[in-house]
Scaffold this motif. Structure first.
Motif, PDB file in Angstrom:
ATOM      1  N   GLY A  23      41.122  41.201  50.462  1.00  0.00           N
ATOM      2  CA  GLY A  23      42.051  42.015  49.687  1.00  0.00           C
ATOM      3  C   GLY A  23      42.701  41.249  48.553  1.00  0.00           C
ATOM      4  N   LYS A  24      43.045  40.007  48.802  1.00  0.00           N
ATOM      5  CA  LYS A  24      43.695  39.188  47.767  1.00  0.00           C
ATOM      6  C   LYS A  24      42.824  39.055  46.532  1.00  0.00           C
ATOM      7  N   TYR A  25      41.535  38.822  46.734  1.00  0.00           N
ATOM      8  CA  TYR A  25      40.642  38.601  45.594  1.00  0.00           C
ATOM      9  C   TYR A  25      40.182  39.907  44.947  1.00  0.00           C
ATOM     10  N   GLU A  26      40.140  40.976  45.713  1.00  0.00           N
ATOM     11  CA  GLU A  26      39.752  42.259  45.128  1.00  0.00           C
ATOM     12  C   GLU A  26      40.796  42.777  44.146  1.00  0.00           C
ATOM     13  N   THR A  27      42.050  42.367  44.341  1.00  0.00           N
ATOM     14  CA  THR A  27      43.120  42.822  43.451  1.00  0.00           C
ATOM     15  C   THR A  27      43.478  41.786  42.388  1.00  0.00           C
ATOM     16  N   LYS A  28      42.845  40.625  42.449  1.00  0.00           N
ATOM     17  CA  LYS A  28      43.142  39.564  41.486  1.00  0.00           C
ATOM     18  C   LYS A  28      42.453  39.864  40.152  1.00  0.00           C
ATOM     19  N   GLU A  29      43.074  39.457  39.044  1.00  0.00           N
ATOM     20  CA  GLU A  29      42.502  39.685  37.728  1.00  0.00           C
ATOM     21  C   GLU A  29      41.131  39.032  37.625  1.00  0.00           C
ATOM     22  N   LYS A  30      40.168  39.813  37.136  1.00  0.00           N
ATOM     23  CA  LYS A  30      38.778  39.362  37.126  1.00  0.00           C
ATOM     24  C   LYS A  30      38.430  38.594  35.843  1.00  0.00           C
ATOM     25  N   ILE A  31      37.467  37.669  36.005  1.00  0.00           N
ATOM     26  CA  ILE A  31      36.873  36.934  34.897  1.00  0.00           C
ATOM     27  C   ILE A  31      35.403  37.317  34.881  1.00  0.00           C
ATOM     28  N   PRO A  32      34.904  37.904  33.799  1.00  0.00           N
ATOM     29  CA  PRO A  32      33.524  38.395  33.799  1.00  0.00           C
ATOM     30  C   PRO A  32      32.519  37.353  34.275  1.00  0.00           C
ATOM     31  N   GLY A  33      31.750  37.710  35.316  1.00  0.00           N
ATOM     32  CA  GLY A  33      30.689  36.854  35.823  1.00  0.00           C
ATOM     33  C   GLY A  33      31.129  35.719  36.713  1.00  0.00           C
ATOM     34  N   LYS A  34      32.443  35.485  36.828  1.00  0.00           N
ATOM     35  CA  LYS A  34      32.927  34.329  37.598  1.00  0.00           C
ATOM     36  C   LYS A  34      34.047  34.725  38.548  1.00  0.00           C
ATOM     37  N   SER A  35      33.970  35.939  39.079  1.00  0.00           N
ATOM     38  CA  SER A  35      35.047  36.391  39.964  1.00  0.00           C
ATOM     39  C   SER A  35      34.486  37.307  41.054  1.00  0.00           C
ATOM     40  N   ASN A  36      33.664  36.729  41.895  1.00  0.00           N
ATOM     41  CA  ASN A  36      33.052  37.442  43.007  1.00  0.00           C
ATOM     42  C   ASN A  36      34.007  37.373  44.210  1.00  0.00           C
ATOM     43  N   PRO A  37      34.668  38.478  44.582  1.00  0.00           N
ATOM     44  CA  PRO A  37      35.673  38.421  45.652  1.00  0.00           C
ATOM     45  C   PRO A  37      35.122  37.930  46.985  1.00  0.00           C
ATOM     46  N   LYS A  38      33.923  38.400  47.374  1.00  0.00           N
ATOM     47  CA  LYS A  38      33.356  37.975  48.652  1.00  0.00           C
ATOM     48  C   LYS A  38      33.074  36.473  48.651  1.00  0.00           C
ATOM     49  N   TYR A  39      32.502  36.011  47.559  1.00  0.00           N
ATOM     50  CA  TYR A  39      32.203  34.583  47.417  1.00  0.00           C
ATOM     51  C   TYR A  39      33.496  33.773  47.415  1.00  0.00           C
ATOM     52  N   ALA A  40      34.537  34.301  46.785  1.00  0.00           N
ATOM     53  CA  ALA A  40      35.826  33.604  46.721  1.00  0.00           C
ATOM     54  C   ALA A  40      36.391  33.346  48.109  1.00  0.00           C
TER      55      ALA A  40
END
Length: 470
Positions: A230-247
């Motif tokens: 949940g934390k990463y799904e709501t975090k501001e994304k960076i194109p191509g470098k913000s995979n929540p599951k991987y994070a």
């Protein structure tokens, strides 16, 4: 009488003090413990200490500040097994013959112009590996996690094996595990289990110890830690470098390293422990791109071979420094020998250089070329890539970096690519026609190195090859 007693007392005290001084002077310093942390498929810029604004690695970041960070560090190969074999032997890939994972005939035969060099999948017993030499010198050797070089790391110098085998990645990160021998309750996560068992092993075993901690993470399959998602799904994304599951997988590795560091400090072992942190190759481009580097795992562009790297040793290595010297993971072997004050056998040939002069005094070492040799094929993976073509992450070839210059040589078409990494880190602009003399200089270095190391080069045409039509 008092004078005689006083003189006698002084004489006795003097003799006793001499004995004390002699004992102090000849005290043998304890050998340092060694922990090698080799993350699987972690890209160069993915830890936050290397610039990531999305992936979070607070423990690793803090640890990096306690030692020296190398910003131009490389793996000796762009995928798992050859990189790990080079690290453990201290040798270029062509010397040990583990050139890729599994077969060297990767991808469709009709797309392969050359018959690749045959690959080895097991490390030959003739090589003296880091754990074998350390074991001979009194170290308790422990492997934890991915091994990938034989069926059992106990065959290769380790006294303890936690979850290591020929497996290159787990069938899944939650128990039961189909291809990893590790007792677990259903649903327990692999990364935490390995670390917990490692700490239990350290609690029971003696010093000095050498730990090869190589978690299977963050290799595929990409399976998230649900409590962190949940934390990463709501975090501001960076194109191509913000995979929540991987994070969540990266953070899980980070928090488990935190358990290890806490244990070392709680037991007063941290201050006499050398810690080396790195990754076995670049990250998977389709999982998270490696920008500003080009391409990713399996490619010999920077995204496939440049890796995060730092060394910590409290009181021995100055804190908070960075160094831009180009280094390779084949340098780890001679570095550890010098740090542990172990003289190598006279017949041991190591291709790397000790980094201890840099680590101990920030000495500027003489510039040297770094080389890579990959005389096999590695097929592309589904999704976007930044390779030379969409069918392969790399085709057979060799690469050299010397100073700011990097030259690729591909065998199928004898093509050369020259890049100035100082101005073009993303390897976008091939300068081979602009600087032909520099290209020739590096090509001659590459040719001499291949000759000196008996590097096999594929020359036989594949009869099943089909020339692409335009």
């Amino acid at each position: 009488m008092k004078v005689k007693l006083t003189l006698l007392t002084v004489l006795v005290l003097w003799v006793m003090s001499c004995g004390t001084r002699q004992s102090s002077d000849t005290t043998i310093q304890p050998k340092p413990n060694i922990i090698l942390i080799n993350i699987d498929d972690l890209g160069w810029s993915e830890p936050s200490f290397m610039g990531s604004a999305f992936y979070e690695t607070p423990v690793i970041d803090n640890l990096s500040k306690q030692g020296l960070v190398f910003t131009n560090a490389y793996a000796a190969a762009a995928n798992c097994a050859p990189s790990r074999a080079s690290l453990m032997t201290g040798k270029w890939t062509q010397r040990h013959g583990i050139l890729t994972v599994g077969s060297s005939e990767r991808g469709k035969s009709a797309d392969r112009k050359l018959i690749p060099i045959v690959n080895k999948t097991d490390i030959d017993e003739k090589f003296l590996l880091i754990p074998e030499l350390l074991k001979e010198n009194g170290y308790h050797t422990i492997h934890a996690g991915k091994w990938h070089l034989s069926d059992d790391p106990l065959q290769n110098g380790f006294v303890v094996n936690i979850a290591g085998s020929h497996a290159g990645h787990p069938s899944g990160y939650h128990a039961p595990f189909k291809n990893i021998a590790l007792k677990a309750e259903k649903g327990e996560r692999l990364t935490g289990l390995i670390m917990d068992e490692l700490i239990q092993t350290l609690e029971k075993n003696k010093e000095p110890f050498f730990v090869n901690y190589a978690p299977y993470a963050v290799h595929t399959p990409i399976q998230p830690v649900t409590s962190l998602l949940g934390k990463y799904e709501t975090k501001e994304k960076i194109p191509g470098k913000s995979n929540p599951k991987y994070a969540t997988m990266i953070e899980d590795v980070d928090s488990n390293i935190g358990k290890l560091i806490s244990y070392l400090k709680r037991t007063d072992r941290f201050k006499n422990t050398i810690i080396i942190f790195t990754s076995d190759n670049g990250g998977l481009f389709f999982v998270s791109n490696q920008h500003p580097l080009r391409a990713g795992k399996g490619s010999y562009y920077e995204g496939g071979i440049r890796v995060p790297f730092f060394v910590v040793w409290e009181g021995k290595i100055e804190r908070g420094n960075t160094n831009s010297t180009p280094i390779s993971n084949i340098d780890i072997y001679p570095t550890l020998l010098e740090m542990a004050k172990i003289g190598p056998p006279g017949d041991l040939i190591l291709d790397g250089n000790s980094l201890w002069p840099i680590l101990s005094t920030q000495e500027v070492l003489e510039s040297r070329p770094l080389f890579w040799h990959f005389p096999v094929y590695l097929q592309a993976v589904v999704g976007q890539n930044e390779n030379r073509d969409p069918k392969f992450r790399t085709r057979p070839g060799s690469v050299v970096r010397y100073g700011k210059w990097k030259l690729h040589h591909y065998f199928e078409d004898d093509a050369l690519e020259l890049y100035n990494l100082e101005d073009d880190l993303g390897e976008k602009y091939n300068l081979v026609d602009t600087f032909p003399e520099k290209a020739e200089e590096l090509y001659q270095l590459l040719e001499q190195w291949r000759s000196d190391t008996n590097a096999p080069i594929p020359t036989e045409t594949n009869p099943e090859y089909q020339q692409p039509t335009r």
